[in-house]
Design an enzyme around this catalytic site. Structure first.
Site, PDB file in Angstrom:
ATOM      1  N   ARG A  50       1.387  -1.488  -0.329  1.00 16.33           N
ATOM      2  CA  ARG A  50      -0.055  -0.262  -0.089  1.00 16.33           C
ATOM      3  C   ARG A  50       0.927   1.189  -0.133  1.00 16.33           C
ATOM      4  O   ARG A  50       1.795   1.371  -0.342  1.00 16.33           O
ATOM      5  CB  ARG A  50      -1.516  -0.148   1.108  1.00 16.33           C
ATOM      6  CG  ARG A  50      -0.846  -1.097   2.315  1.00 16.33           C
ATOM      7  CD  ARG A  50       0.469  -0.227   2.993  1.00 16.33           C
ATOM      8  NE  ARG A  50       0.314   1.227   3.192  1.00 16.33           N
ATOM      9  CZ  ARG A  50       1.018   2.652   3.952  1.00 16.33           C
ATOM     10  NH1 ARG A  50       2.078   1.912   3.680  1.00 16.33           N
ATOM     11  NH2 ARG A  50       0.615   3.731   3.604  1.00 16.33           N
ATOM     12  N   GLY A  51       0.474   2.247  -0.127  1.00 17.83           N
ATOM     13  CA  GLY A  51       0.808   3.943  -0.585  1.00 17.83           C
ATOM     14  C   GLY A  51       1.358   4.114  -1.899  1.00 17.83           C
ATOM     15  O   GLY A  51       1.425   2.787  -2.073  1.00 17.83           O
ATOM     16  N   ALA A  52       0.624   5.323  -2.019  1.00 19.29           N
ATOM     17  CA  ALA A  52       0.890   5.731  -3.764  1.00 19.29           C
ATOM     18  C   ALA A  52       1.755   5.188  -4.456  1.00 19.29           C
ATOM     19  O   ALA A  52       1.589   4.889  -4.980  1.00 19.29           O
ATOM     20  CB  ALA A  52       0.452   6.414  -4.070  1.00 19.29           C
ATOM     21  N   ARG A  94      -7.143  -0.427  -6.655  1.00 12.69           N
ATOM     22  CA  ARG A  94      -7.931   0.949  -5.662  1.00 12.69           C
ATOM     23  C   ARG A  94      -7.825   2.496  -6.806  1.00 12.69           C
ATOM     24  O   ARG A  94      -7.088   2.444  -7.265  1.00 12.69           O
ATOM     25  CB  ARG A  94      -6.626   0.863  -4.578  1.00 12.69           C
ATOM     26  CG  ARG A  94      -5.845   0.050  -3.576  1.00 12.69           C
ATOM     27  CD  ARG A  94      -5.940  -0.129  -2.493  1.00 12.69           C
ATOM     28  NE  ARG A  94      -6.129   0.894  -2.255  1.00 12.69           N
ATOM     29  CZ  ARG A  94      -5.504   1.181  -0.484  1.00 12.69           C
ATOM     30  NH1 ARG A  94      -4.266   0.936  -0.606  1.00 12.69           N
ATOM     31  NH2 ARG A  94      -6.011   2.601   0.477  1.00 12.69           N
ATOM     32  N   GLN A 203      -2.192   2.905  10.158  1.00 11.46           N
ATOM     33  CA  GLN A 203      -0.932   2.424   9.357  1.00 11.46           C
ATOM     34  C   GLN A 203       0.309   3.179  10.204  1.00 11.46           C
ATOM     35  O   GLN A 203       0.878   2.690  10.227  1.00 11.46           O
ATOM     36  CB  GLN A 203      -0.134   2.993   7.542  1.00 11.46           C
ATOM     37  CG  GLN A 203      -1.837   2.143   7.194  1.00 11.46           C
ATOM     38  CD  GLN A 203      -2.928   2.847   6.951  1.00 11.46           C
ATOM     39  OE1 GLN A 203      -3.995   3.276   7.813  1.00 11.46           O
ATOM     40  NE2 GLN A 203      -3.649   2.742   6.032  1.00 11.46           N
ATOM     41  N   ASP A 244      -1.510  11.096  -1.777  1.00 15.00           N
ATOM     42  CA  ASP A 244      -2.542   9.536  -2.617  1.00 15.00           C
ATOM     43  C   ASP A 244      -2.466  10.241  -4.467  1.00 15.00           C
ATOM     44  O   ASP A 244      -3.022  10.396  -5.348  1.00 15.00           O
ATOM     45  CB  ASP A 244      -3.799   8.510  -2.370  1.00 15.00           C
ATOM     46  CG  ASP A 244      -2.754   7.923  -1.753  1.00 15.00           C
ATOM     47  OD1 ASP A 244      -2.968   8.793  -0.072  1.00 15.00           O
ATOM     48  OD2 ASP A 244      -2.970   6.937  -1.952  1.00 15.00           O
ATOM     49  N   ASN A 254      -5.013  12.340   0.687  1.00 14.88           N
ATOM     50  CA  ASN A 254      -4.501  11.437   1.520  1.00 14.88           C
ATOM     51  C   ASN A 254      -5.158  10.855   2.461  1.00 14.88           C
ATOM     52  O   ASN A 254      -6.966  11.470   2.618  1.00 14.88           O
ATOM     53  CB  ASN A 254      -3.546  12.419   1.799  1.00 14.88           C
ATOM     54  CG  ASN A 254      -2.558  11.476   2.461  1.00 14.88           C
ATOM     55  OD1 ASN A 254      -2.006  10.644   1.876  1.00 14.88           O
ATOM     56  ND2 ASN A 254      -2.311  11.644   4.024  1.00 14.88           N
ATOM     57  N   LYS A 255      -4.766  10.092   3.072  1.00 18.56           N
ATOM     58  CA  LYS A 255      -5.594   9.025   4.023  1.00 18.56           C
ATOM     59  C   LYS A 255      -6.232  10.458   5.054  1.00 18.56           C
ATOM     60  O   LYS A 255      -6.238  11.515   5.686  1.00 18.56           O
ATOM     61  CB  LYS A 255      -4.668   8.532   5.145  1.00 18.56           C
ATOM     62  CG  LYS A 255      -5.218   7.617   6.371  1.00 18.56           C
ATOM     63  CD  LYS A 255      -5.612   6.391   5.307  1.00 18.56           C
ATOM     64  CE  LYS A 255      -5.077   5.669   4.330  1.00 18.56           C
ATOM     65  NZ  LYS A 255      -6.287   4.786   3.906  1.00 18.56           N
TER      66      LYS A 255
END
Ligand code: MRU
Length: 350
Positions: A50-52, A94, A203, A244, A254-255
């Site tokens: 995960r993570g862009a 995603r 996270q 993201d 973003n998150k």
């Protein structure tokens, strides 16, 4: 430029991809082997990776793995048609992180523009995925350097708050927001990191603190609802988060929780920085309103670990995985090509 990190989330070895299974950290460091495009799509969907930027690199390898599975075809057009189907499977994993689509498009362009036999195209796809991975490390190092230059000059040792994990695990290594923090730490400019736990997937608690501990960076874990209080006490000198997808006007997805953090940062005059590679900027979107926001499974908020934390029935859920921070709440966007005010983002368009 080279960087040797203990945290290498995506490894190409023995003709397959190994991903650090991020769903098992911090207690278990396990490499998961990925041999097919479908396995890669599942790994992205279930957040093994995960993570862009890391999603982008993984998808690029996914295209190659898929290409390798297309057998018995010397017909270039048929091969490209099948490859397009694989790109679509990976692209449906995603929706928010634009790096996924950026990387898929980049490798697909290589496939389409290589006028050669299928075997040659396949080899080029692998090389392109490896190139994207290597470039991402260099990009993150540059972001770290640019970030260090723009951080507040006082106090000499800063306490920086970050949200989610925008570290080595979320990239090909080093990290974006955590890259800035790493670079401040190496330069002796960091007192400590405050890591938001980042509900619901945690996270911050599971991954950011783990990365900091690996590297000996002093880290304090707080729950998300403590950030405003910490700022009010004057405990935070700057906030640095990842992204993201950034729209052309600087609005940043973003998150989930990032937007709230930006609002309270403004309230307390704490500079709020977004650190991201230019591959995270979606110049095709005028504002953040157009950014698709992923909604994930209810169980992510109704459970903490194995424990159900609400009545079994009668409760509705809403679980957006990201939010959009308005550009006017962002002090600067730190990219590999320099730091700019959100309103100046277009000047970095290549
Ligand atoms: O849902 P995740 O864990 O993929 O979300 C990750 C983030 O929001 C990160 O901050 C972002 O991708 C930047 S990673 C360098």
């Amino acid at each position: 430029m080279t960087f040797s990190s203990q945290v290498n989330p995506i490894i190409w070895q023995d003709d397959m991809v190994y991903l650090v299974d991020q769903t098992l950290l911090p207690h278990q460091y396990t490499l998961k082997s990925i041999k097919t495009a479908q396995e890669m799509a599942n790994a992205i969907k279930t957040m093994v990776v995960r993570g862009a930027p890391a999603i982008g690199v993984s998808a690029a390898y996914g295209i190659y793995l898929g290409a390798r599975e297309i057998e018995h075809t010397e017909d270039r057009e048929l091969f490209l048609k099948n490859l397009e189907k694989i790109a679509q499977i990976l692209g449906k994993t995603r929706p928010t992180a634009v790096n996924l689509f950026w990387a898929i498009e980049r490798v697909m362009k290589v496939a389409k523009e290589t006028v050669a036999d299928v075997d040659t195209i396949k080899k080029k796809l692998l090389l392109e995925a490896q190139k994207i991975q290597q470039e991402d490390i260099e990009t993150c190092l540059a972001i770290g350097k640019e970030g260090l230059a723009i951080l507040p000059k006082t106090p000499e040792k800063l306490t920086i708050l970050t949200h989610c994990n925008a570290g080595a695990l979320a990239t090909a290594g080093y990290g974006t927001a955590l890259g800035v923090i790493r670079s401040a730490w190496s330069a002796g400019r960091l007192k400590r990191v405050f890591a938001d736990e980042t509900r619901p997937r945690l996270q911050g608690a599971k991954l950011t603190t783990w990365e900091c501990v690996q590297e000996g960076i002093d880290v304090t874990l707080i729950t998300d609802n403590m950030a405003a209080h910490c700022m009010k006490q004057g405990m935070i000198n700057a906030v640095v988060v990842g992204a993201d997808r950034i729209a052309a006007n600087g609005d940043t997805a973003n998150k989930i929780g990032t937007y709230g953090l930006a609002v309270v940062s403004k309230m307390h005059n704490v500079p709020f920085f977004v650190a991201a590679p230019l591959s995270t900027v979606d110049f095709s979107l005028a504002t953040g309103e157009q950014i698709p926001i992923e909604e994930r499974n209810n169980s992510e908020i109704s459970y903490v670990g194995e424990t159900l934390i609400c009545p079994e029935q009668g409760v509705d859920f809403y679980n957006p995985a990201f939010d959009v921070t308005n550009a006017d709440l962002i002090t600067a966007i730190i990219t590999e090509k320099g730091s700019v005010k959100p309103s100046e983002l277009l000047t970095l368009k290549g």
